[in-house]
Scaffold this active site. Sequence first.
Site, mmCIF file in Angstrom:
data_model
loop_
_atom_site.group_PDB
_atom_site.id
_atom_site.type_symbol
_atom_site.label_atom_id
_atom_site.label_comp_id
_atom_site.label_asym_id
_atom_site.label_seq_id
_atom_site.Cartn_x
_atom_site.Cartn_y
_atom_site.Cartn_z
ATOM 1 N N GLY A 15 0.807 -1.221 0.000
ATOM 2 C CA GLY A 15 0.000 0.000 0.000
ATOM 3 C C GLY A 15 0.836 1.266 0.000
ATOM 4 N N GLN A 16 0.139 2.391 -0.028
ATOM 5 C CA GLN A 16 0.804 3.702 -0.121
ATOM 6 C C GLN A 16 1.758 3.925 1.056
ATOM 7 O OE1 GLN A 16 -1.653 7.017 0.794
ATOM 8 N NE2 GLN A 16 -0.193 8.537 0.018
ATOM 9 N N ASP A 38 1.647 -8.850 1.800
ATOM 10 C CA ASP A 38 0.474 -8.217 1.207
ATOM 11 C C ASP A 38 -0.367 -9.291 0.541
ATOM 12 O OD1 ASP A 38 -0.065 -5.001 0.527
ATOM 13 O OD2 ASP A 38 -1.184 -6.412 -0.735
ATOM 14 N N TYR A 146 -15.468 3.781 7.406
ATOM 15 C CA TYR A 146 -14.023 3.805 7.667
ATOM 16 C C TYR A 146 -13.748 4.401 9.056
ATOM 17 C CZ TYR A 146 -9.117 5.246 6.966
ATOM 18 O OH TYR A 146 -7.765 5.453 7.082
#
Length: 316
Positions: A15-16, A38, A146
């Site tokens: 991910g980022q 991942d 979220y």
Amino acid sequence: MDIDTEKILVIGAGGQIGGELTLALRKKFGGAQVLASDLREESPLIKGTGPFTTLDALNKEAMHQIVKEHGITQIYHLAAVLSAVGEKQPLMAWNINMTALLNVLEIAKEEHLKRVYWPSSIAVFGPSSPKDNCPQQTIVEPTTVYGISKYAGESWCNYYFEKYGVDVRSIRYPGIISYKAAPGGGTTDYAIDIFHSALKTGTYTSFLKQDTYLPMMYMEDAIRATLELMDAPLENIKTHRSYNLGAISFSPNEIAAEIKKHLPEFTIEYQPDFRQAIADSWPASIDDSEARKDWGWEPEFDLAKMTADMLKNVKP
Ligand code: SER
């Protein structure tokens, strides 16, 4: 922290934030000491810098097996479904965000791991929280799935610390701006898209209104904050829920003006979509005095410095 004996598992290393965090941890502890994982295949950013394994964070047995096999002492758990994607598939987001965290916490308890890192977010705050300089402890009524999952997660982290002594630490990240890996479906991602678009086409259509202020931070600051928090002596950590972390607050209009200083022809248009409501529910700026006081947090990048660095490094 005894650097030589630590064996770290990063979950969500594709991910980022996970990718850059993996690189920073490998620089600090040595490549071989940091096992990246991942669901997706190994990202080009981390390839060749240390070991990698495929891991579905929802599979507790597989995670447990990896922890035992590699003698893992710390987990950095970054895998999550972010705000914009989460609003499209709320139950999927809840399931992934909660199940993966509880798997990590359970394994940390069972294997007596030394430390766990898990990020929360400014998304825990909702419309009833203070808009400006939002304090760490205040009214917290998130309205996105979220945010709900992050807020619940904070309480679970604290529960595992209080009940089982799991030393889990957390930061409420603001929007993180970076160029090395693509972001994954957040509301603050406009502030990354804008650079790619500016360099490629000279124009950008923003999905947030021009005067929507959000708390933001450059990746370099976010990574340093994470390492500093994890390095701090236990007695300095006054909350095992999550720390507010602030750096910059700007609007699409302001970042566009900053980009224009470098690219005078750049133009911006506004076509707000469903993400406007998400942004409107969040604070515009964050009070991070607790992090400053407890473990010495101080940001380095302001809007001008961040913009100059992004324009130098973004590959359109
Ligand atoms: N960057 C995140 C998002 O927009 C906020 O934590 O979803």
